[in-house]
Scaffold this active site. Structure first.
Site, PDB file in Angstrom:
ATOM      1  N   GLU A  89       0.828  -1.196   0.000  1.00  0.00           N
ATOM      2  CA  GLU A  89       0.000   0.000   0.000  1.00  0.00           C
ATOM      3  C   GLU A  89       0.868   1.253   0.000  1.00  0.00           C
ATOM      4  O   GLU A  89       1.942   1.274   0.593  1.00  0.00           O
ATOM      5  CB  GLU A  89      -0.894   0.026   1.244  1.00  0.00           C
ATOM      6  CG  GLU A  89      -1.896  -1.111   1.279  1.00  0.00           C
ATOM      7  CD  GLU A  89      -2.643  -1.179   2.596  1.00  0.00           C
ATOM      8  OE1 GLU A  89      -2.534  -0.229   3.397  1.00  0.00           O
ATOM      9  OE2 GLU A  89      -3.326  -2.186   2.835  1.00  0.00           O
ATOM     10  N   CYS A 104       2.909   8.423   1.781  1.00  0.00           N
ATOM     11  CA  CYS A 104       3.265   7.457   2.816  1.00  0.00           C
ATOM     12  C   CYS A 104       3.655   6.170   2.103  1.00  0.00           C
ATOM     13  O   CYS A 104       2.827   5.552   1.426  1.00  0.00           O
ATOM     14  CB  CYS A 104       2.081   7.225   3.750  1.00  0.00           C
ATOM     15  SG  CYS A 104       2.399   6.013   5.051  1.00  0.00           S
ATOM     16  N   CYS A 111       5.158  -7.574   7.280  1.00  0.00           N
ATOM     17  CA  CYS A 111       6.014  -7.041   8.348  1.00  0.00           C
ATOM     18  C   CYS A 111       6.247  -8.112   9.398  1.00  0.00           C
ATOM     19  O   CYS A 111       5.317  -8.819   9.806  1.00  0.00           O
ATOM     20  CB  CYS A 111       5.347  -5.823   8.987  1.00  0.00           C
ATOM     21  SG  CYS A 111       6.372  -5.010  10.241  1.00  0.00           S
ATOM     22  N   CYS A 115       3.048  -5.807  15.327  1.00  0.00           N
ATOM     23  CA  CYS A 115       2.363  -5.089  16.406  1.00  0.00           C
ATOM     24  C   CYS A 115       0.890  -5.492  16.408  1.00  0.00           C
ATOM     25  O   CYS A 115       0.278  -5.615  15.338  1.00  0.00           O
ATOM     26  CB  CYS A 115       2.494  -3.587  16.205  1.00  0.00           C
ATOM     27  SG  CYS A 115       4.200  -3.002  16.179  1.00  0.00           S
ATOM     28  N   CYS A 118      -1.834  -3.433  14.415  1.00  0.00           N
ATOM     29  CA  CYS A 118      -1.604  -3.153  12.997  1.00  0.00           C
ATOM     30  C   CYS A 118      -2.037  -4.329  12.135  1.00  0.00           C
ATOM     31  O   CYS A 118      -1.724  -5.481  12.430  1.00  0.00           O
ATOM     32  CB  CYS A 118      -0.119  -2.865  12.773  1.00  0.00           C
ATOM     33  SG  CYS A 118       0.317  -2.531  11.061  1.00  0.00           S
ATOM     34  N   SER A 211       7.790   4.871  16.883  1.00  0.00           N
ATOM     35  CA  SER A 211       6.490   4.328  17.267  1.00  0.00           C
ATOM     36  C   SER A 211       6.620   3.767  18.674  1.00  0.00           C
ATOM     37  O   SER A 211       7.074   2.642  18.862  1.00  0.00           O
ATOM     38  CB  SER A 211       6.061   3.223  16.282  1.00  0.00           C
ATOM     39  OG  SER A 211       5.866   3.759  14.989  1.00  0.00           O
ATOM     40  N   CYS A 330      -3.222   1.039   8.058  1.00  0.00           N
ATOM     41  CA  CYS A 330      -2.183   0.419   7.247  1.00  0.00           C
ATOM     42  C   CYS A 330      -2.352  -1.097   7.207  1.00  0.00           C
ATOM     43  O   CYS A 330      -2.478  -1.748   8.231  1.00  0.00           O
ATOM     44  CB  CYS A 330      -0.818   0.774   7.825  1.00  0.00           C
ATOM     45  SG  CYS A 330       0.535   0.347   6.743  1.00  0.00           S
TER      46      CYS A 330
END
Length: 342
Positions: A89, A104, A111, A115, A118, A211, A330
């Site tokens: 994205e 962005c 990933c 987290c 997310c 973060s 995201c």
């Protein structure tokens, strides 16, 4: 050969192979990075014969727009597809009364940090993006909209500091080839200490954003598994070293989750943790995703949290909500596409 992502010197080498002048390289460079063409035939100041020769060995891009969502606030979210079929994205954000157009960008497919708040990490880690694939996201935006991106934030899918080499090469190209000032580029990380140390030694002019999302080890590890590898006190030491070496102020990103990390005691603990760090604080009201039950705090709770932090002397902002009527969080758009194709 893919032309998008080539530096001027690399284009000059290509022109030498084609027995063309260096001036041709400058023309092609301008078409790619400032006029954002998607194919060689659009390079109309090159002769037709030369374009035909160039097309025999090169193409501008093989990246495609898989999906596109447009918000009523002007935010545009793209699912960008690469030749191997993997997608990431990228988002164009526009703000009222500002000339800035912020892209962005993602740094990885999926990933590994995972987290809990997310959507990206739920699908697991696939691979790093090449520097060309990173800059293709911005070129895709520019080709589609006809607009010139002015700001870059590495805040999309993936952890930029776990793909440091490609991220730095992309940053260099954004700065030198797109002519986007280094201070208009932000690198966001979940707290990868070796990467932060490398950035400190490089002394870049870009902004480092952390973060954080919690003021202590116990709370943070509940939502960010990376805390078990790079704990918050070691992270603070790395940040102090970064600030000392670069002289630059960092940004602390803090997602507010109702009933978890948005209370007055937590705000006071966060203020104490950050009191000796040269930083601004950016509060981010949680953006709900279907993968968990976290909730967004009330506006009253957000303002109370902000007030308590401001009372400590820090500059505190609340991030404007963008793209609320589309898959704003995201990883949502990519995740939905994967499920639809299963």
């Amino acid at each position: 050969m893919i032309l998008a992502g080539l530096r001027l010197s690399e284009l000059e080498d290509l022109m030498q192979e084609l027995k063309a002048t260096k001036f041709r390289a400058k023309q092609i460079h301008n078409w790619i990075y400032f006029k954002s063409v998607s194919n060689i035939d659009e390079m109309t100041n090159l002769s037709k014969d030369f374009r035909e020769e160039l097309k025999k060995i090169a193409t501008v891009t093989e990246t495609k727009i898989k999906l596109k969502q447009v918000s009523k606030d002007g935010t545009i979210k793209y699912l960008v597809e690469y030749p191997d079929g993997e997608c990431v994205e990228t988002v164009l954000m526009r703000f009222d009364n500002r000339a800035n157009l912020t892209a962005c960008v993602s740094s990885q497919v999926g990933c590994a940090v995972n987290c809990s708040f997310c959507a990206t990490g739920k699908g697991g880690f696939k691979r790093n993006l090449t520097y060309q694939e990173i800059i293709e996201q911005v070129l895709t935006i520019q080709r589609d909209t006809g607009l010139k991106v002015t700001n870059i934030v590495f805040m999309g899918q993936g952890e930029p500091l776990l793909n440091l080499e490609n991220m730095l090469k992309a940053l260099e190209i954004f700065n030198e080839d797109f002519q986007i000032g280094a201070r208009r580029i932000t690198i966001s990380t979940s707290g990868i200490i070796p990467g932060i140390e490398k950035l400190a030694n490089l002394n870049l002019q870009s902004t480092l954003a952390i973060s954080l999302h919690a003021p202590n080890h116990e709370l943070r590890k509940e939502i960010m598994p990376i805390e078990n590898k790079y704990n918050i006190q070691d992270l603070k030491k790395a940040l102090k070293n970064y600030i000392e070496k670069t002289g630059r102020r960092i940004t602390i990103e803090y997602i507010l989750i109702h009933g978890f990390n948005d209370t007055a005691p937590v705000a006071k603990e966060l203020a104490y943790l950050l009191k000796d760090l040269k930083c601004n604080i950016n509060l981010i009201p949680y953006n709900s995703v279907i993968e968990n039950d976290y909730k967004k705090p009330s506006n009253n709770d957000i303002m109370k949290f902000k007030y308590l932090l401001e009372h400590s002397g820090k500059k505190v902002t609340v991030r404007l909500e963008r793209g609320a009527d589309i898959d704003a969080a995201c990883g949502q758009l990519r995740g939905k596409n994967i499920k639809n194709n299963e």
